[in-house]
Design an enzyme around this catalytic site. Structure first.
Site, PDB file in Angstrom:
ATOM      1  N   ARG A  22      32.631  20.376  18.417  1.00  0.00           N
ATOM      2  CA  ARG A  22      31.374  20.277  19.166  1.00  0.00           C
ATOM      3  C   ARG A  22      30.752  18.887  19.025  1.00  0.00           C
ATOM      4  O   ARG A  22      29.778  18.583  19.696  1.00  0.00           O
ATOM      5  CB  ARG A  22      30.389  21.333  18.665  1.00  0.00           C
ATOM      6  CG  ARG A  22      30.765  22.721  19.146  1.00  0.00           C
ATOM      7  CD  ARG A  22      29.774  23.751  18.691  1.00  0.00           C
ATOM      8  NE  ARG A  22      30.064  25.032  19.308  1.00  0.00           N
ATOM      9  CZ  ARG A  22      29.689  26.197  18.815  1.00  0.00           C
ATOM     10  NH1 ARG A  22      28.988  26.262  17.710  1.00  0.00           N
ATOM     11  NH2 ARG A  22      30.001  27.311  19.435  1.00  0.00           N
ATOM     12  N   GLU A  34      40.270  24.696  21.774  1.00  0.00           N
ATOM     13  CA  GLU A  34      40.189  25.848  22.677  1.00  0.00           C
ATOM     14  C   GLU A  34      41.455  26.704  22.604  1.00  0.00           C
ATOM     15  O   GLU A  34      41.387  27.926  22.623  1.00  0.00           O
ATOM     16  CB  GLU A  34      39.939  25.390  24.122  1.00  0.00           C
ATOM     17  CG  GLU A  34      38.547  24.841  24.364  1.00  0.00           C
ATOM     18  CD  GLU A  34      37.454  25.892  24.116  1.00  0.00           C
ATOM     19  OE1 GLU A  34      37.738  27.090  24.217  1.00  0.00           O
ATOM     20  OE2 GLU A  34      36.324  25.488  23.803  1.00  0.00           O
ATOM     21  N   GLN A  39      43.623  32.120  19.791  1.00  0.00           N
ATOM     22  CA  GLN A  39      44.527  32.839  18.893  1.00  0.00           C
ATOM     23  C   GLN A  39      43.841  33.442  17.689  1.00  0.00           C
ATOM     24  O   GLN A  39      44.357  34.382  17.094  1.00  0.00           O
ATOM     25  CB  GLN A  39      45.598  31.871  18.366  1.00  0.00           C
ATOM     26  CG  GLN A  39      46.588  31.439  19.377  1.00  0.00           C
ATOM     27  CD  GLN A  39      47.320  32.612  19.955  1.00  0.00           C
ATOM     28  OE1 GLN A  39      47.271  32.840  21.144  1.00  0.00           O
ATOM     29  NE2 GLN A  39      47.980  33.402  19.122  1.00  0.00           N
ATOM     30  N   TYR A 117      39.521  29.290  32.242  1.00  0.00           N
ATOM     31  CA  TYR A 117      38.514  29.134  31.179  1.00  0.00           C
ATOM     32  C   TYR A 117      38.677  27.778  30.470  1.00  0.00           C
ATOM     33  O   TYR A 117      37.711  27.010  30.342  1.00  0.00           O
ATOM     34  CB  TYR A 117      38.604  30.269  30.138  1.00  0.00           C
ATOM     35  CG  TYR A 117      37.891  29.853  28.883  1.00  0.00           C
ATOM     36  CD1 TYR A 117      36.500  29.800  28.852  1.00  0.00           C
ATOM     37  CD2 TYR A 117      38.600  29.399  27.764  1.00  0.00           C
ATOM     38  CE1 TYR A 117      35.823  29.333  27.738  1.00  0.00           C
ATOM     39  CE2 TYR A 117      37.935  28.932  26.649  1.00  0.00           C
ATOM     40  CZ  TYR A 117      36.551  28.905  26.643  1.00  0.00           C
ATOM     41  OH  TYR A 117      35.891  28.417  25.554  1.00  0.00           O
ATOM     42  N   ASP A 135      34.803  32.809  28.937  1.00  0.00           N
ATOM     43  CA  ASP A 135      35.726  33.458  27.996  1.00  0.00           C
ATOM     44  C   ASP A 135      35.271  34.902  27.780  1.00  0.00           C
ATOM     45  O   ASP A 135      34.348  35.383  28.456  1.00  0.00           O
ATOM     46  CB  ASP A 135      35.790  32.671  26.674  1.00  0.00           C
ATOM     47  CG  ASP A 135      34.521  32.801  25.849  1.00  0.00           C
ATOM     48  OD1 ASP A 135      33.495  33.307  26.377  1.00  0.00           O
ATOM     49  OD2 ASP A 135      34.548  32.417  24.662  1.00  0.00           O
ATOM     50  N   CYS A 199      17.246  37.866  21.081  1.00  0.00           N
ATOM     51  CA  CYS A 199      18.051  37.215  22.129  1.00  0.00           C
ATOM     52  C   CYS A 199      17.168  36.411  23.079  1.00  0.00           C
ATOM     53  O   CYS A 199      16.182  36.939  23.611  1.00  0.00           O
ATOM     54  CB  CYS A 199      18.827  38.269  22.909  1.00  0.00           C
ATOM     55  SG  CYS A 199      19.751  37.557  24.287  1.00  0.00           S
TER      56      CYS A 199
HETATM   57  S1  SF4 Z   1      19.246  41.101  25.638  1.00  0.00           S
HETATM   58 FE1  SF4 Z   1      20.807  42.143  24.449  1.00  0.00          FE
HETATM   59  S2  SF4 Z   1      22.314  42.867  25.925  1.00  0.00           S
HETATM   60 FE2  SF4 Z   1      21.039  41.344  26.970  1.00  0.00          FE
HETATM   61  S3  SF4 Z   1      22.177  39.429  26.757  1.00  0.00           S
HETATM   62 FE3  SF4 Z   1      20.728  39.545  25.040  1.00  0.00          FE
HETATM   63  S4  SF4 Z   1      21.855  40.502  23.352  1.00  0.00           S
HETATM   64 FE4  SF4 Z   1      23.024  40.858  25.245  1.00  0.00          FE
END
Ligand code: SF4
Length: 344
Positions: A22, A34, A39, A117, A135, A199
């Site tokens: 990176r 990559e 693998q 990819y 990927d 997230c």
């Molecule tokens: S909110 Fe949850 S399901 Fe949606 S992309 Fe993020 S981690 Fe994945």
């Protein structure tokens, strides 16, 4: 998606793992990483990456190496066709692109063993071109985020995901976007129990807001693995041992192993005709069972047994597809992962 991209990039900049490939724009190093990561996991792949680029620091070094040198560095990673394809592609780059890694994605795709990819990953990471690198991790994130219902390994899924990501990918930092999506799939949007609470895409994620995390992505069940029974023979002739070189195409192509026969059970099959046909040995003492191992491949569960037979040199004739090598020189030969389980 564009609305959550700033959050995605900030998350990536604060949370990504530091990895040597990176920190470079060198397309050759990115390509090597990559292919290795196709693998194995990142933690195991690191050692292979360092060994590979130390042994073959440039494309021309790889092009000039012998197949045996390349396979020894690749030993244990499996799917050895990938290593041979890399060497073939290195020769293509030397012969067709004057030794310079091509920068256009159409040219990158002409290199042996490089698919959509990998080509997109190299084009974006090394040359800043806005091609989404899709990927397995990115497929999962994309299926959930956009709510794509097509089975994940179909062309329909890929086309849909590619169209949506092409619209989203920022022209000024396609490399960061792709790295962030790959890292999000590896660290946050996990196959089971994704960490939606932290997230950066959560605000607009289809699966999260429609309670479809467990049903996306749609996966078509795989065919059942075949059970295969292999019996390997450690044939010892004084301080030497017999090795067989596999044909260059097919499973473990070009690698060395003990001579073997396949049967339909774990019990020792009739081996006498094998020994007499291949080595001219009329009869031998009963083989001694040394080890039993299981080895799982994508479509095969291999039950392998290693048997030892000490041979009288007076009765032994080496056949042309076999090699008699000193026991202490065994590791000079590239051997496959199942063989490694027998000899280490
Ligand atoms: S909110 Fe949850 S399901 Fe949606 S992309 Fe993020 S981690 Fe994945």
């Amino acid at each position: 998606m564009k609305r959550v991209i700033p959050k995605l990039l900030t998350w990536y900049q604060n949370s990504h793992r530091e990895l040597p490939w990176r920190d470079t724009r060198n397309p050759y190093f990115i390509w090597v990483s990559e292919i290795i990561l196709q693998q194995t996991r990142v933690d195991q792949g690191l050692n292979y990456y360092y060994r590979f680029v130390e042994k073959f620091p440039t494309i021309s070094n790889l092009a000039d190496a012998t197949e045996q040198e390349v396979l020894i560095i690749w030993q244990g990673l499996g799917y050895y066709a990938r290593a041979r394809n890399m060497q073939f592609a290195a020769k293509q780059i030397v012969n067709e692109f004057n030794g310079e890694f091509p920068s256009h994605i159409k040219d990158i795709l002409t290199l042996k063993g490089i698919g959509e990819y990998t080509a997109a990953a190299i084009a974006s990471f090394a040359f800043q071109q806005p091609f989404p690198a899709i990927d397995g991790n990115v497929k999962r994130v994309t299926a959930r985020f956009f709510g794509i219902n097509a089975p994940i390994n179909t062309r329909a899924f890929f086309q849909n995901a590619q169209n949506l990501l092409e619209e989203a990918i920022p022209n000024d930092c396609p490399d960061l976007f792709n790295q962030a999506m790959i890292e999000l799939g590896a660290l946050i949007c996990l196959p089971t129990k994704p960490k939606c609470d932290i997230c950066p895409l959560a605000e607009l994620c289809f699966a999260l807001h429609h309670n479809e995390i467990d049903s996306l992505p749609v996966v078509i069940s795989k065919t059942k693995a075949k059970q295969v029974f292999l019996h390997f023979f450690s044939l010892e002739v004084l301080d030497s041992i017999v090795l067989h070189k596999r044909p260059s195409s097919g499973i473990w192509g070009g690698l060395y192993e003990f001579p073997s026969i396949e049967s339909d059970s774990i019990d020792l099959p009739d081996y006498s005709s094998f020994l007499s046909d291949k080595f001219g040995i009329p009869k031998s003492s009963a083989p001694l069972k040394i080890k039993e191992v299981k080895h799982l491949l994508t479509h095969q569960n291999i039950h392998a047994t290693l048997w030892e037979i000490k041979l009288n040199p007076a009765h032994f004739i080496i056949n042309s597809s076999f090699y008699l090598v000193k026991k202490n020189e065994l590791f000079n030969f590239p051997i496959h992962k199942l063989m490694l389980k027998f000899v280490t």
